[in-house]
Each structure stands twice: as structure tokens, then as C-alpha cells.
Write a protein that holds these residues in place. Structure first.
Motif, PDB file in Angstrom:
ATOM      1  N   GLU A  83       0.850  -1.187   0.000  1.00 29.63           N
ATOM      2  CA  GLU A  83       0.000   0.000   0.000  1.00 29.63           C
ATOM      3  C   GLU A  83       0.882   1.233   0.000  1.00 29.63           C
ATOM      4  OE1 GLU A  83      -2.348   0.651   3.531  1.00 29.63           O
ATOM      5  OE2 GLU A  83      -0.768  -0.083   4.836  1.00 29.63           O
ATOM      6  N   THR A  84       0.298   2.349  -0.406  1.00 28.46           N
ATOM      7  CA  THR A  84       0.981   3.634  -0.316  1.00 28.46           C
ATOM      8  C   THR A  84       0.118   4.574   0.520  1.00 28.46           C
ATOM      9  OG1 THR A  84      -0.028   4.369  -2.409  1.00 28.46           O
ATOM     10  CG2 THR A  84       2.180   3.379  -2.518  1.00 28.46           C
ATOM     11  N   ILE A  85       0.777   5.487   1.209  1.00 29.64           N
ATOM     12  CA  ILE A  85       0.083   6.412   2.096  1.00 29.64           C
ATOM     13  C   ILE A  85       0.752   7.782   2.014  1.00 29.64           C
ATOM     14  CG2 ILE A  85       1.467   5.583   4.047  1.00 29.64           C
ATOM     15  CD1 ILE A  85      -2.128   6.955   4.258  1.00 29.64           C
ATOM     16  N   GLN A  86      -0.043   8.820   1.844  1.00 32.60           N
ATOM     17  CA  GLN A  86       0.482  10.175   1.749  1.00 32.60           C
ATOM     18  C   GLN A  86       0.203  10.909   3.057  1.00 32.60           C
ATOM     19  OE1 GLN A  86       1.661  11.924  -1.658  1.00 32.60           O
ATOM     20  NE2 GLN A  86       2.782  12.643   0.125  1.00 32.60           N
ATOM     21  N   LEU A  87       1.213  10.961   3.913  1.00 29.30           N
ATOM     22  CA  LEU A  87       1.134  11.717   5.165  1.00 29.30           C
ATOM     23  C   LEU A  87       2.430  12.497   5.323  1.00 29.30           C
ATOM     24  CD1 LEU A  87      -0.362   9.011   7.592  1.00 29.30           C
ATOM     25  CD2 LEU A  87      -1.523  11.068   6.756  1.00 29.30           C
ATOM     26  N   TYR A  88       2.322  13.767   5.623  1.00 31.12           N
ATOM     27  CA  TYR A  88       3.519  14.602   5.680  1.00 31.12           C
ATOM     28  C   TYR A  88       4.089  14.707   7.088  1.00 31.12           C
ATOM     29  CZ  TYR A  88       2.128  15.897   0.973  1.00 31.12           C
ATOM     30  OH  TYR A  88       1.788  15.849  -0.347  1.00 31.12           O
ATOM     31  N   SER A  89       3.276  14.450   8.090  1.00 30.22           N
ATOM     32  CA  SER A  89       3.745  14.492   9.469  1.00 30.22           C
ATOM     33  C   SER A  89       4.349  13.147   9.842  1.00 30.22           C
ATOM     34  CB  SER A  89       2.577  14.819  10.410  1.00 30.22           C
ATOM     35  OG  SER A  89       2.903  14.490  11.742  1.00 30.22           O
ATOM     36  N   TYR A  90       5.596  13.141  10.339  1.00 33.05           N
ATOM     37  CA  TYR A  90       6.238  11.895  10.759  1.00 33.05           C
ATOM     38  C   TYR A  90       5.465  11.235  11.895  1.00 33.05           C
ATOM     39  CZ  TYR A  90      10.383  12.815   7.903  1.00 33.05           C
ATOM     40  OH  TYR A  90      11.238  13.014   6.870  1.00 33.05           O
ATOM     41  N   THR A  91       4.902  12.032  12.773  1.00 31.17           N
ATOM     42  CA  THR A  91       4.129  11.486  13.885  1.00 31.17           C
ATOM     43  C   THR A  91       2.880  10.768  13.366  1.00 31.17           C
ATOM     44  OG1 THR A  91       4.906  13.229  15.376  1.00 31.17           O
ATOM     45  CG2 THR A  91       2.938  12.023  16.033  1.00 31.17           C
ATOM     46  N   ASP A  92       2.179  11.414  12.417  1.00 33.97           N
ATOM     47  CA  ASP A  92       0.991  10.780  11.839  1.00 33.97           C
ATOM     48  C   ASP A  92       1.377   9.502  11.104  1.00 33.97           C
ATOM     49  OD1 ASP A  92      -0.556  12.823  12.812  1.00 33.97           O
ATOM     50  OD2 ASP A  92      -0.707  13.897  10.900  1.00 33.97           O
ATOM     51  N   LEU A  93       2.503   9.532  10.406  1.00 33.60           N
ATOM     52  CA  LEU A  93       2.951   8.365   9.663  1.00 33.60           C
ATOM     53  C   LEU A  93       3.315   7.227  10.608  1.00 33.60           C
ATOM     54  CD1 LEU A  93       3.389   7.428   6.771  1.00 33.60           C
ATOM     55  CD2 LEU A  93       5.743   8.268   6.910  1.00 33.60           C
ATOM     56  N   ALA A  94       3.969   7.569  11.729  1.00 36.51           N
ATOM     57  CA  ALA A  94       4.302   6.549  12.729  1.00 36.51           C
ATOM     58  C   ALA A  94       3.042   5.954  13.345  1.00 36.51           C
ATOM     59  CB  ALA A  94       5.191   7.153  13.812  1.00 36.51           C
ATOM     60  N   ASP A  95       2.038   6.787  13.590  1.00 37.75           N
ATOM     61  CA  ASP A  95       0.770   6.295  14.131  1.00 37.75           C
ATOM     62  C   ASP A  95       0.097   5.334  13.150  1.00 37.75           C
ATOM     63  OD1 ASP A  95       1.049   7.753  16.440  1.00 37.75           O
ATOM     64  OD2 ASP A  95      -0.266   9.394  15.813  1.00 37.75           O
ATOM     65  N   PHE A  96       0.098   5.714  11.868  1.00 34.46           N
ATOM     66  CA  PHE A  96      -0.499   4.850  10.849  1.00 34.46           C
ATOM     67  C   PHE A  96       0.240   3.519  10.779  1.00 34.46           C
ATOM     68  CE2 PHE A  96      -0.694   3.093   6.602  1.00 34.46           C
ATOM     69  CZ  PHE A  96      -2.036   3.163   6.289  1.00 34.46           C
ATOM     70  N   LEU A  97       1.580   3.581  10.790  1.00 30.48           N
ATOM     71  CA  LEU A  97       2.392   2.371  10.710  1.00 30.48           C
ATOM     72  C   LEU A  97       2.141   1.470  11.918  1.00 30.48           C
ATOM     73  CD1 LEU A  97       4.607   0.715   9.315  1.00 30.48           C
ATOM     74  CD2 LEU A  97       6.296   2.145  10.477  1.00 30.48           C
ATOM     75  N   ALA A  98       2.036   2.057  13.099  1.00 28.11           N
ATOM     76  CA  ALA A  98       1.782   1.262  14.306  1.00 28.11           C
ATOM     77  C   ALA A  98       0.450   0.528  14.215  1.00 28.11           C
ATOM     78  CB  ALA A  98       1.803   2.165  15.541  1.00 28.11           C
TER      79      ALA A  98
END
Length: 239
Positions: A83-98
Motif C-alpha cells: 500500500e501507499t500512504i500520503q502523510l507529511y507528518s512523521y508522527t501521523d505516519l508513525a501512528d499509521f504504521l503502528a
């Protein structure tokens, strides 16, 4: 065992797989542990979306035909999710990954920590998400210190290419977006540097190689970074 009488495996909580038998468990060679686990690769997008690829890594015990003696059967690594995900905030991206990792049993994670990936690796550390931080380099070597890994980009991609060519790595036939992933992988090609060295380059015009890199990172985890059969990473402090 026959197709009509398949083996009945026992799947342990740590990802190991056991083929129960009536043999004395202390007898050498009578019991071996297989495994079923997942390797997750993540390529961090800059202007492009970030890509996540999951490889299922499985190897099951089987009887040798000599009494209760067992051996490990063939190992299979299969791309089962992308999958691909467009998030610019590292915190938001880490939350999504978790949240995604919480849905994957017995996982290990390798991310591209080159360039802007370094602060994202720190974000994952702060979030309690265990991972290998892979920095791509020139040359042809791989070195590691703790969870910090330096790997030549050529080695990273050639490792994936060899896996696909030999059948050690396959792509699930029903993977959504399978052809797009294969096109990304095929976009890598050998090029000659000014000094005459051959290097692998990818993502030619019209191609984004994010998922191909994520696949290569996941497969590097399977072949070079995970040395224990049942090792799984953890999310510290996550429900």
C-alpha cells in the motif's frame, strides 16, 4: 503425508511452527521448529507517497520418512500486501504504521533511513516501534550495528532480483496492484558511472520506485537482518 492427509501443524505464539509426533522430544533430530512470520519494508516518501510492503516468510517441518525424524521443508517468501500512504507528518505516519503493524502477526520492520529517513527513524524510536534503520550507500557492502544498517543500494536491489529470479521470492497471484509493483521492479536497470562502474538505477521517467524499494527492504530483512527463526519485533506502549 498425502494431500488427502495433510500434516497438522501447531502454531506457537512466538511464530514457530511445530509438527507434533509421538517421538521422544529429547531425541536429536526428531523435532525441528519451522516458522511463519512477516517482514515489513517501508520506503519513506518525500514528495511521493510512502510505501509499505509485507512479505510472508514461511518454512514448515516435515517428516524425512525415517521414523519420527524431521527436517525443515522449503522456505517460501511471498509478497502478500502493499500500500501507499500520503502523510507529511512523521508522527501521523508513525501512528499509521503502528496501527498497520498491530494487524500483522510476528513482524519485523526495515525502513529506508537514508536522508530524511533518519529523523523518521528517531520518531519510530520515540514511539516504541522496533525496526531496522537501513541507510543506502554506494559500494557493495552491508554492515550493521544494533538496529543501524548500512547497505549498498546495489546489494539491496540485486538481493531482491536474485530472489525473484530463483523463485525464493514470489509475488502473490492475487496481490492487489501486482502488475504495478512488477513494473516498478522492472524499472530498475544497470547504468554506467563516469568511472565505468555499473550501478543499478530505478524509477525512470514516469516510474516511482517506492514500492520496489519497500519490497527490497522487506526481503533484506528476511535474508540478512533477521537471524533468529522466531524473532518478532514489538510495539512498546501500544494496545
Amino acid at each position: 503425508m498425502t494431500p488427502d492427509n495433510p500434516p497438522k501443524y501447531e502454531f506457537l505464539k512466538d511464530g514457530r511452527v511445530v509438527l507434533p509426533s509421538n517421538a521422544d522430544p529429547a531425541a536429536h533430530g526428531t523435532v525441528v521448529h519451522g516458522w511463519l512470520k512477516h517482514h515489513v519494508g517501508m520506503d519513506l516518501g518525500r514528495n511521493d507517497p510512502s510505501a509499505i510492503v509485507v512479505i510472508r516468510d514461511e518454512c514448515y517441518p516435515q517428516f524425512t520418512g525415517r521414523g519420527f525424524e524431521q527436517k525443515l521443508g522449503p522456505r517460501k517468501c511471498t509478497v502478500v500486501f502493499q500500500e501507499t500512504i500520503q502523510l507529511y507528518s512523521y508522527t501521523d505516519l508513525a501512528d499509521f504504521l503502528a496501527r498497520r503493524l498491530n494487524q500483522i502477526p510476528h513482524w519485523s520492520l526495515a525502513i529506508d533511513a537514508s536522508g530524511l529517513g533518519t529523523p523518521f527513524s528517531s520518531t519510530l524510536d520515540n514511539a516504541g516501534i522496533e525496526h531496522h534503520a537501513v541507510v543506502m550507500t554506494a559500494g557493495a557492502n552491508l554492515t550493521r550495528k544494533g538496529n543501524q544498517v548500512s547497505c549498498a543500494k546495489t546489494l539491496l536491489l540485486e538481493n531482491m532480483a536474485v530472489g525473484l529470479e530463483t523463485g525464493a521470492l514470489t509475488v502473490a497471484h492475487d496481490l492487489e496492484g501486482k502488475q504495478d509493483l512488477l513494473n516498478e521492479i522492472a524499472s530498475f536497470e544497470l547504468a554506467s558511472t563516469s568511472s565505468g562502474n555499473l550501478v543499478l538505477q530505478g524509477g525512470g521517467k514516469g516510474h516511482h520506485a517506492d514500492r520496489a524499494i519497500a519490497t527490497a527492504l522487506a526481503y533484506l530483512s528476511a535474508t540478512h537482518l533477521e537471524t533468529t527463526l522466531s524473532g518478532s519485533y514489538r510495539l512498546h506502549g501500544w494496545a
